[in-house]
Design an enzyme around this catalytic site. Sequence first.
Site, PDB file in Angstrom:
ATOM      1  N   HIS A  61     -10.749   4.374   2.071  1.00 21.97           N
ATOM      2  CA  HIS A  61      -8.946   3.257   1.389  1.00 21.97           C
ATOM      3  C   HIS A  61      -9.718   3.115  -0.181  1.00 21.97           C
ATOM      4  CE1 HIS A  61      -7.670   2.674   5.101  1.00 21.97           C
ATOM      5  NE2 HIS A  61      -9.088   1.708   5.553  1.00 21.97           N
ATOM      6  N   ARG A  94      -4.054  -6.133 -14.360  1.00 25.25           N
ATOM      7  CA  ARG A  94      -5.017  -5.338 -15.176  1.00 25.25           C
ATOM      8  C   ARG A  94      -4.518  -3.712 -15.421  1.00 25.25           C
ATOM      9  NH1 ARG A  94      -7.862  -2.571 -11.140  1.00 25.25           N
ATOM     10  NH2 ARG A  94      -7.659  -3.393  -9.140  1.00 25.25           N
ATOM     11  N   LYS A 128      -3.968 -11.642  -1.977  1.00 26.46           N
ATOM     12  CA  LYS A 128      -2.464 -10.588  -1.105  1.00 26.46           C
ATOM     13  C   LYS A 128      -1.477 -11.278  -0.664  1.00 26.46           C
ATOM     14  CE  LYS A 128      -5.568  -6.948  -0.479  1.00 26.46           C
ATOM     15  NZ  LYS A 128      -5.613  -5.535  -1.537  1.00 26.46           N
ATOM     16  N   GLU A 147      -1.387  -6.370   9.285  1.00 23.45           N
ATOM     17  CA  GLU A 147      -0.150  -5.587   8.750  1.00 23.45           C
ATOM     18  C   GLU A 147      -0.047  -4.653   9.312  1.00 23.45           C
ATOM     19  OE1 GLU A 147      -0.297  -3.756   4.844  1.00 23.45           O
ATOM     20  OE2 GLU A 147       0.237  -5.884   3.429  1.00 23.45           O
TER      21      GLU A 147
HETATM   22  P1  ADP Z   1      -7.855  -3.097  -1.899  1.00 21.86           P
HETATM   23  O1  ADP Z   1      -7.159  -4.022  -2.512  1.00 21.86           O
HETATM   24  O2  ADP Z   1      -9.119  -3.710  -0.797  1.00 21.86           O
HETATM   25  O3  ADP Z   1      -8.235  -1.827  -2.442  1.00 21.86           O
HETATM   26  P2  ADP Z   1      -5.481  -2.442  -0.817  1.00 21.86           P
HETATM   27  O4  ADP Z   1      -3.955  -3.790   0.212  1.00 21.86           O
HETATM   28  O5  ADP Z   1      -4.510  -1.635  -1.954  1.00 21.86           O
HETATM   29  O6  ADP Z   1      -6.357  -2.739  -0.587  1.00 21.86           O
HETATM   30  O7  ADP Z   1      -5.088  -1.053   0.375  1.00 21.86           O
HETATM   31  C1  ADP Z   1      -5.917  -0.086  -0.024  1.00 21.86           C
HETATM   32  C2  ADP Z   1      -5.956   1.656   0.273  1.00 21.86           C
HETATM   33  O8  ADP Z   1      -4.961   0.878   1.898  1.00 21.86           O
HETATM   34  C3  ADP Z   1      -3.705   1.892   0.074  1.00 21.86           C
HETATM   35  O9  ADP Z   1      -4.016   2.506  -0.673  1.00 21.86           O
HETATM   36  C4  ADP Z   1      -3.591   2.608   1.387  1.00 21.86           C
HETATM   37  O10 ADP Z   1      -3.851   3.940   1.776  1.00 21.86           O
HETATM   38  C5  ADP Z   1      -4.520   1.861   3.110  1.00 21.86           C
HETATM   39  N1  ADP Z   1      -3.576   0.957   3.341  1.00 21.86           N
HETATM   40  C6  ADP Z   1      -3.352  -0.395   3.076  1.00 21.86           C
HETATM   41  N2  ADP Z   1      -2.551  -0.997   3.750  1.00 21.86           N
HETATM   42  C7  ADP Z   1      -1.477  -0.259   4.661  1.00 21.86           C
HETATM   43  C8  ADP Z   1      -1.056  -0.206   5.601  1.00 21.86           C
HETATM   44  N3  ADP Z   1      -0.298  -1.289   6.313  1.00 21.86           N
HETATM   45  N4  ADP Z   1      -0.732   0.616   6.206  1.00 21.86           N
HETATM   46  C9  ADP Z   1      -1.886   2.092   6.504  1.00 21.86           C
HETATM   47  N5  ADP Z   1      -2.179   1.887   5.083  1.00 21.86           N
HETATM   48  C10 ADP Z   1      -2.989   0.972   4.332  1.00 21.86           C
END
Ligand code: ADP
Length: 669
Positions: A235, A292, A116, A200
């Site tokens: 999440h 993917r 990431k 973040e």
């Molecule tokens: P993973 O790859 O573990 O699934 P992601 O980076 O795709 O994690 O994030 C999953 C979820 O977490 C997002 O869809 C969102 O709901 C929440 N999320 C991620 N980053 C943030 C952020 N900076 N602020 C608020 N919610 C976040």
Amino acid sequence: MITKLLIANRGEIACRVIRTARQLGISTVAVYSDADVNALHVSMADEAVRIGPAPSKDSYLQADRILQAAKQLGVNAIHPGYGFLSENAAFAEACEDAGIRFIGPGAAAIRAMGSKSAAKHIMEQAGVPLVPGYHGDDQSPKTLKQHADNMGYPVLLKAAAGGGGKGMRQVWSEQEFSHALDAAKREAMASFGDDIMLVEKYLTAPRHVEIQVFCDTHGNGVYLFERDCSVQRRHQKIIEEAPAPGMTDALRKQMGEAALKAAQAIDYVGAGTVEFLLDEDGRFYFMEMNTRLQVEHPVTEKISGEDLVDWQIQVANGLPLPKTQDELRLTGHAFEARLYAEDPDHDFLPATGTLRLLQPPQTSTHVRVDTGVIQGDEVSVYYDPMIAKLIVWDTDRDRALQRLLAALRDYHVAGVTTNLEFLYNVAASRPFQQAELVTTFIEKHHDMLFSPAIDEDQTQRLALAALLILLNRQQARQPANPEVPPSPWSLPLAWRANYVHKEQLTLSLQDTLHTVDVLHSGSTEQPGQWTLHIGDNVVQVSGHIEAHTLHARLDDYQQRINWSQDSHRLTLFTATGACHVEHHQPDLGDMDDAATDSDFAAPMNGTMVDVLVTPGTPVTKGTPLLVMEAMKMEHSIVAPADGTVVEFFFQPGDLVDGGARLLEFSRDE
Ligand code: ADP
């Protein structure tokens, strides 16, 4: 040309890929672990190869074994599905080295997006807007905390190698930071063998909006609109929809072009998803790119009318994209609800068990069910507990939502705890209907989703009608001895000759007990009629049940409503949410130490389903001894202490009268 395709995956996605391959005349090879010998994907494929024991690390993650099978069977392409090896750059490379096409982007693009933080660097350079934060190399706790302090709380710690919500922690204040960092790092190390962290800014009420992109080997790229995946638990997504409600053409274009810029920055080829957070002001921020096909790709297929697996195969064959951006049309609205074996009441923990009943709704152009299991299959501990994806489509969101509710009411699962009712409650809730989507939707509307407000009086009457009809039906089912013709004397429940019988029925509705006087006012010819005395009200009840539909008549009003049953619990699908109903009766399984063998009395009329132990064999306290059934609900009787069953007085299939002694038990001294 791809002529023979191996699917390096299992479950619904393997079945999904096989379906399109078959339509295209491509022959298919499935791989399977010991847990999947009889799985649906195996029976759907033309050929199937065992690749190892049940745990995924010994089977579906065994890249070498999968490649070896592919070579032996003369396969010329591998589709990795999602999860498992789908974002494994080394596997993509090994496929290419073996002269087998990997259906996905090149290894370099997978690597670029695999971290990431590296992905954020690349996007920053490409001018794609990022969630504010730190994604640098200096990983000292002091530096990480300094960035968090400067940014201001709340912040989100994320594992650079993360996925599936693992290695993620919200931090609300400076004091919590160190502890949260340690926990996130531990989790990341355990899950990914890597504990590099990003910090973040935690956006408190964003939406998750992602763009489906597609690129070919000729330099063409398109975006197939967006999906809103804001409804999440831990999440992780559970309901997705396309298009995103409230999306304007201008914002769609802006996000679509930003996503394409992201893909082109890494020379992307194939299907990919660029995930963004979208804030209330219409600002969007790049989160990550998934290299993917996504779980939720069917909603894009429904609104675009395209088959994305077909597109993937065409691109892998070196053909140009089937459509240009201008040729793509967005039509209608689609939802996908993910049916999981999990327990919403216990923090959505995965559940396991045998799918004793699995009846999906009728499929049509409006309703699609993608699944990898059939009734009788086991949901095991080894793999993702998703049972199916229910996808619905219609010309607009309101109509599609009606379809979703109807299809959820028509989905019947028993034997395994699922999130089906929870999905129904979400879809039936006012904020969801009004498309008030945020990633914190479930936390925000917790009470409404976990115990939806129902019309109590009306639901109570319907619940009583359902219980009485079921009790009556069970009574009428068969006499104790099949040789004896049916007569009132063989009916096991309340029925008395020559006088009108009155009894009390206690039921719980959403965990609240209600006791009602019931007068059996039917006759031998027409047994299913009752008079209920509920407080000062008197209600005449009759009706019948057809499969999963209750037809109830309450005085001069009639209603049909869907119901389902698992074990001893009934569910009525009311307009505002799922309502739980239980016939309250003594708990057969709950015997305490003080129990003596005279306590082994059947507390209700029912049928002996099974005896579970052999008389004379020692058993320990708590061992289930027998299973009884009443109203199609099962109850186990367990050993109250260490000891031995001396004798069972009934055999499977016998009808048992309430109060009858079931067995003789001898306790150990
Ligand atoms: P993973 O790859 O573990 O699934 P992601 O980076 O795709 O994690 O994030 C999953 C979820 O977490 C997002 O869809 C969102 O709901 C929440 N999320 C991620 N980053 C943030 C952020 N900076 N602020 C608020 N919610 C976040």
